[in-house]
Design an enzyme around this catalytic site. Structure first.
Site, PDB file in Angstrom:
ATOM      1  N   ASP A 144      15.970  16.466 -14.444  1.00 44.31           N
ATOM      2  CA  ASP A 144      16.727  16.270 -13.217  1.00 44.31           C
ATOM      3  C   ASP A 144      15.768  15.682 -12.179  1.00 44.31           C
ATOM      4  O   ASP A 144      14.587  15.486 -12.456  1.00 44.31           O
ATOM      5  CB  ASP A 144      17.370  17.574 -12.749  1.00 44.31           C
ATOM      6  CG  ASP A 144      16.341  18.642 -12.415  1.00 44.31           C
ATOM      7  OD1 ASP A 144      15.146  18.315 -12.314  1.00 44.31           O
ATOM      8  OD2 ASP A 144      16.732  19.803 -12.268  1.00 44.31           O
TER       9      ASP A 144
ATOM     10  N   ASP B  85      24.637  20.339 -19.360  1.00 42.64           N
ATOM     11  CA  ASP B  85      23.505  21.265 -19.342  1.00 42.64           C
ATOM     12  C   ASP B  85      23.924  22.440 -18.484  1.00 42.64           C
ATOM     13  O   ASP B  85      24.768  22.299 -17.590  1.00 42.64           O
ATOM     14  CB  ASP B  85      22.259  20.630 -18.722  1.00 42.64           C
ATOM     15  CG  ASP B  85      22.312  20.687 -17.197  1.00 42.64           C
ATOM     16  OD1 ASP B  85      23.062  19.869 -16.615  1.00 42.64           O
ATOM     17  OD2 ASP B  85      21.667  21.549 -16.585  1.00 42.64           O
TER      18      ASP B  85
END
EC number: 2.4.2.29
Lengths: 376, 376
Positions: free
Chosen positions: B92, B271
């Site tokens: 991320d 996720d």
């Protein structure tokens, strides 16, 4: 249980053998990883078997008695089935934890009254009940109920306590002989020598314990804070009074150096929380000495954890990565170092066995105790 | 990165595909276990690969930036080498953790100034720097730097924030295009759609993001506390504006039911920390519903953890044993449930793929969402 003495070292009292139990063979000298509450902390059972190469593990009667409790263990069909471990297990008698963990305990001739360290509930362990509990747990090797004296221990207390341990042993044997295993395989009772660090008491205890003529013998009350010289002196003395053809288990010992020195004195079996407890604090043992994986010096060291290590974790993970896991308090760090340390201990006793068989044990041992003492 | 759309479900927008990265193929739909600080909590890398059957894992830029830090990661040759994981990784951008973990942070057009949640030190993340950090980490898929708005979020704030995220995306792309990978393999930048739960904003954001024509697209700002209906409505809406031939990643989602419903809406990648976090609290997901392993009802249940489970832990350990491990707070309990939950998530997306290929996805999904909601 059967024990076959196989080879002896020409320059020391070290020996090798094979101990056969209902759950398989154990090649001695051996180290038994401690699985306190039915789990060796942080390791899957297959890791114990395949990565650590454990041949036997130890369970703690005190902990297992409190949780999950005897009823659950019996319903499960014993500890082997409960934890899905089909290799040998040894259980202690619960005495040591009663003395060290329970806040209040009263010892008298009958047994020990104590309060659970978990909920304060009252319990009574007697020699007979310690046998019954260990029948319920169903370990292959079970221990007599003794009083493990602290260090230091006043002579008269040690003598009185030792005599009581001997009388308790008689009661353990009687109960053991009058009961049968619950799960269809044999269990073996081991008596425990006490006597603190007093030579005459240790001699008397060893002779008394030997006279019971049980299939194996254990030495207790050491590794409780005494200097290493006392540990070695008492172990040396006691081994001379124990029959050669029976395995000898030195309880709660110790460091890698302790293991090698005591193997040289004739010990066949060891257990200790040190490799796993220290692993969880970031201390690992290697052939070249002790390493604190948390040290800043490993921050950017991308070489593998231990180039001489025998477990896959040693080649899979770098020093830098393991240090990072400890820095960020990630569970995997402890898992890695626990596997490493146990695999190292099992390698160490296995290599000792190889060296004894080759007749080179003493020279190797003398070299190793220097290497093992180094700080990395 | 390359994505090949393979099959589509006749009754929904579900689809299957293969995403190819420098570190291997990913069969979609896929779930990515979260490896926050270079470790999926409590799992060895070989367990992720062989037992969980993960195809790609996620790393958190914020955590990795703080510890071990960019310098160490660069010296290691990137995160893959640092943690010894040779399969795909996505990172991320760090934004989400800056907003959720850092006590004080100031957002302006330039970027986000924040204090480390560890030592209070000051740091500045800009879109450019988020690219540089992710170059240093070296994940296969990297995320644009965005502002993830909370829920609820006032309309005007959501609109202004979304426009800034779009401007930041341009800066990310510029930086990404003017830099090269550090470790000799390609990285792919994914843009992130924002817009809170406002349809017009989501439409505008999806169209804007799609116009950048990057190889894959992501949906952010959901699974932040909004009702499931909003999650599904926004996902549904957004997918209609995203090109079919590119993979779609819905960030931070979700429960097993969320996964199935969003696969039906056209999502390819997920996720979430839920399977591992809940595992550590004793909650496991099964085909037949949710189970709290700590419940008293499992005390003497010696049947295997999950008879339908695909991981070895499901058949190796009993409900009673796993409950015991949680009761005594032993690490192995969390290790077992973490493997179970991740293996279950990977099974779920794999089975969804099989059902899509067979043209039976929708019926199966409708049956599963009922089963999955049950309490065991």
């Amino acid at each position: 249980m059967n024990f076959k003495l196989e080879s002896t070292d020409p320059k020391s009292k070290a020996r090798t053998g094979t101990l056969t139990t209902a759950h398989g063979e154990i090649k001695t000298p051996i180290f038994m990883p401690v699985g306190t509450a039915g789990t060796v902390k942080g390791l899957h059972q297959h890791e114990l078997k395949n990565d650590v190469k454990a041949q036997i593990i130890l369970g703690n009667t005190y902990h297992l008695y409190l949780r999950p409790g005897i009823e659950t263990l019996e319903k499960a069909g014993g500890l082997h089935k409960f934890m899905n471990w089909d290799m040998p297990i040894l259980t202690d008698s619960g005495g040591y934890q009663v003395y060290s963990l329970s806040g209040t305990r009263k010892i008298n001739e009958n047994g020990v009254k104590f309060q659970s360290h978990i909920d304060g509930s009252s319990h009574l362990f007697t020699p007979e009940y310690a046998m019954d509990i260990q029948r319920s747990i169903g370990a292959d090797l079970i221990m007599a109920f003794d009083e493990c004296t602290p260090y230091p221990c006043e002579y008269n207390y040690a003598r009185r306590s030792m005599h009581m341990t001997h009388r308790w042993l008689k009661r353990c044997v009687d109960r053991f002989d009058s009961t049968t295993p619950l799960y269809g395989y044999d269990q073996t009772l081991l008596p425990i020598i006490q006597g603190s660090v007093y030579k005459d008491l240790r001699k008397e205890s060893a002779e008394t314990i030997a006279s019971f003529d049980l299939p194996a013998n254990a030495i207790g009350g050491l590794s409780v804070g005494e200097p290493d010289e006392d540990l070695y002196e008492m172990t040396d003395l006691v081994c001379d009074y124990l029959p050669k053809e029976k395995p000898r288990y030195l309880m709660g010992v110790g460091t890698p150096i302790n293991l090698l020195e005591c193997i040289a004195l004739g010990i066949d079996m060891f257990d200790c929380v040190l490799p796993t407890r220290n692993a969880r604090h970031g201390t690992i043992y290697t052939q070249n000495g002790i390493m604190n994986v948390k040290n800043l010096k490993w921050k950017d060291d991308f070489t593998c954890l231990d180039e001489n290590g025998t477990s896959y974790v040693d080649s899979t993970y770098s020093k830098s990565y393991v240090r990072h896991l400890f820095t960020v308090n990630e569970a995997l760090g402890k898992q890695i170092t626990s596997i490493h340390n146990l695999a190292f201990y099992l390698w160490l006793v296995g290599e000792a066995r190889t060296q004894i068989e080759a007749g080179t044990f003493t020279d190797w041992k003398n070299k190793m105790v220097v290497q093992l003492a180094q700080k990395l």
